[in-house]
Design an enzyme around this catalytic site. Structure first.
Site, PDB file in Angstrom:
ATOM      1  N   ASP A 128       0.777  -1.243   0.000  1.00  0.00           N
ATOM      2  CA  ASP A 128       0.000   0.000   0.000  1.00  0.00           C
ATOM      3  C   ASP A 128       0.807   1.291   0.000  1.00  0.00           C
ATOM      4  OD1 ASP A 128      -1.981  -1.843   0.177  1.00  0.00           O
ATOM      5  OD2 ASP A 128      -2.874  -1.089   2.019  1.00  0.00           O
ATOM      6  N   SER A 474      -8.960   1.088   5.309  1.00  0.00           N
ATOM      7  CA  SER A 474      -8.333   0.256   4.304  1.00  0.00           C
ATOM      8  C   SER A 474      -9.119   0.365   3.004  1.00  0.00           C
ATOM      9  CB  SER A 474      -8.327  -1.196   4.783  1.00  0.00           C
ATOM     10  OG  SER A 474      -8.097  -2.086   3.704  1.00  0.00           O
TER      11      SER A 474
END
Length: 571
Positions: A128, A474
């Site tokens: 990420d 998320s």
């Protein structure tokens, strides 16, 4: 093979002239020939490590990238930087390190490049924060650069269905609600992640991989092949060749990443129902390019862009499916035909977006993406919010949601752990608005993601509930979850003044978030508010908390290119 004049390249400072004999001795020690020493030096940076499957295929791809560089007249110099992998950092104090790692990645790549005077950069990242961190370093250094995504994981398979790690997080919620036996949870955890690669849905890694293509730093189609597919190595070789072509032509990242290119990137995030984290990373990248592009600029693009790709968690498909259906170029073809992106932007191919898409035709027979005329929804899957609870903005992902308006009483928690424990005990009522505060960039510090809590709620089958935080979510989060609320609680923002029972109104249709309190009451509460003591007194997290700016501007720790005295590429 092209011969390069090094008289104006950074590496001349370590390879040219009699005074650099000591420097050259080190390169001879590493097996370089005289010819290789006098070629341009290209950093090949990866976030390889054994922390998680996202990163374990990156070193293999680096070797292919080095082959491309060497075959095109350059000398590759490989190095690694860190990652903090969110799936493992999630749900405990380790997540405080996640966003901080983005800055450390950008800083460490910058320092390696500066210290050794490399002339160009191929950056390979898989998890990420490593994707925006790597691209931030490219924009900061402004030497010719090509980004390469390490690739997504293949979908897991359980009981005849494709699954991802988010199904495991949601399985924890199902288990706590008595809906999933121990044996089924064990089977899920053992089969959800079958090998190398980043999380397979349109979570933050795949969202930022799409951004890399859309903004022009990555080659067309390169975000698509999963990590374990050999074709990914072909893209790595092409990335090495492409960076040498950019060096020859003098095309730099800031030539590619213009204001219009950032608008293209935001449009692709919206069209894919991508991660809300893109609204944090795009402003941070823009800061490195000297471009003002904050949360509200991103939200404006989201608001006017149709939702076209049905990707998990809000949709039906994973990254591998999108690649097989035509990938990011197919989606960009639909957006370009609909007038939602700029075709004139330069890219890492040395061609414009429109030139790259010249031979791409939209295929209506594939199931993953729609054209504009048949959009899944008229506006993007991510929405910006503003109101008296978030004067500096907030963000919510609505892709696949029916519940986009909510009014309910606040249940206030001062950290994620307390809220997660309450959810596990099912200590909430339908209609509640769970508020998690002091988890912002300064307050956390580190602006943690809340996937453990949101996935537990989803797994318990709760729909009529909302969650609001000054932290992050998320890319795998689903449900009515509002993040990036600013100003954050640690700065005395309105979220710090909330009390249990205060009525909160969220309307993702018109883009508002309000607490039903008069201004005078909020002002009175502010007079008695006191900041919480700092969570850390030293170390990287302390330093981050001292320097970080608001989420609206990307939670960055440096002033950016607007304050640059001299560009590294011109040393």
């Amino acid at each position: 093979m092209t011969k390069f004049d090094k008289s104006r390249l950074p590496s001349r400072h370590v390879t040219e002239g009699p005074e650099r004999a000591p420097h050259r001795s080190y390169y001879y020690a590493m097996g370089l020939t005289e010819e290789e020493i006098h070629r341009p030096f290209i950093g090949v940076a990866t976030c390889w490590n054994e922390a998680a499957p996202c990163n374990i295929a990156l070193m293999r791809q680096a070797q292919a990238a080095k082959t491309g560089v060497k075959g095109s007249g350059g000398t590759p110099r490989e190095f690694c930087t860190i990652t903090v992998t969110d799936g493992i950092a999630m749900g405990h104090e380790g997540m405080k390190s996640s966003l901080v790692s983005r800055e450390v990645i950008a800083d460490s790549v910058e320092l390696t490049m500066r210290g050794h005077c490399y002339d160009g950069l191929v950056g390979i990242a898989g998890c990420d924060k490593s994707l925006p961190g790597m691209m931030m370093s490219m924009l900061r250094l402004n030497v010719p650069s090509v980004f390469l995504y390490g690739g997504s994981i293949m979908p897991g398979r359980v009981k005849g269905k494709d699954v991802t790690v988010v199904d495991v997080f949601e399985g924890v919620g199902q288990h706590s609600a008595g809906k999933l036996p121990d044996c089924d949870l064990t089977e899920l955890e053992r089969h959800a992640c079958p090998g190398a690669g980043a999380c397979g849905g349109q979570f933050t890694a795949n969202t930022m991989a799409c951004v890399a293509e859309a903004i022009g730093l990555a080659l067309p189609h390169s975000s698509g092949p999963p990590a374990e597919i050999v074709e990914r190595d072909d893209f790595a070789t092409k990335a090495g060749e492409a960076v040498m072509s950019l060096l020859k032509r003098g095309i730099r990242p800031r030539d590619i990443c213009t204001r219009k290119a950032f608008e293209n990137a935001a449009a692709v995030v919206a069209a894919t129902g991508g991660s809300t984290n893109a609204a944090l990373h795009l402003p941070a990248m823009a800061n490195e390019a000297g471009i003002s592009f904050d949360l509200f600029d991103v939200a404006e693009i989201f608001k006017r862009t149709p939702y076209l790709a049905s990707l998990k968690p809000g949709g039906l498909y994973v990254a591998k499916d999108m690649w097989e259906a035509g990938g990011v170029p197919m989606l960009m073809r639909a957006l370009l035909d609909g007038g939602f992106i700029h075709g004139s932007c330069m890219t890492a191919t040395g061609k414009t977006v429109a030139e790259n898409l010249k031979d791409v035709a939209f295929n209506p027979s594939q199931k993953v993406m729609k054209d504009v005329a048949h959009a899944l929804a008229p506006t993007g899957g991510v929405v910006g919010l503003r109101g008296n609870l978030a004067p500096d903005g907030a963000i919510v992902k609505i892709a696949g949601l029916k519940h986009i308006k909510h009014r309910g009483p606040a249940r206030v928690f001062d950290c994620e752990e307390d809220c997660f424990a309450a959810v596990q005990r099912r200590e909430y009522q339908p209609g509640d608005v769970l508020v998690i505060r002091y988890e912002g960039p300064k307050g956390g510090p580190g602006m943690r993601e809340m996937l453990s809590t949101t996935a537990a709620l989803y797994g318990q089958g709760v729909e009529n509930i909302a969650l609001v935080t000054d932290g992050r979510f998320s890319g795998g989060t689903r449900g009515l979850c509002v993040g990036h609320v600013g100003p954050e609680a640690a700065e005395g923002g309105p979220i710090a003044l909330l009390r249990d029972g205060d009525m909160i109104l969220i309307d993702a249709e018109i883009g508002t978030i309000e607490v039903e309190l008069p201004a005078a009451e909020l002002a009175a509460r502010k007079t008695s508010w006191k900041p919480k003591p700092a969570s850390f007194g030293t170390g990287a997290l302390w330093r981050f908390a001292k320097n970080v700016g608001p989420a609206r501007h990307g939670a960055v720790t440096t002033p950016g290119a607007q304050h640059e005295v001299r560009c590294y590429a011109d040393i």
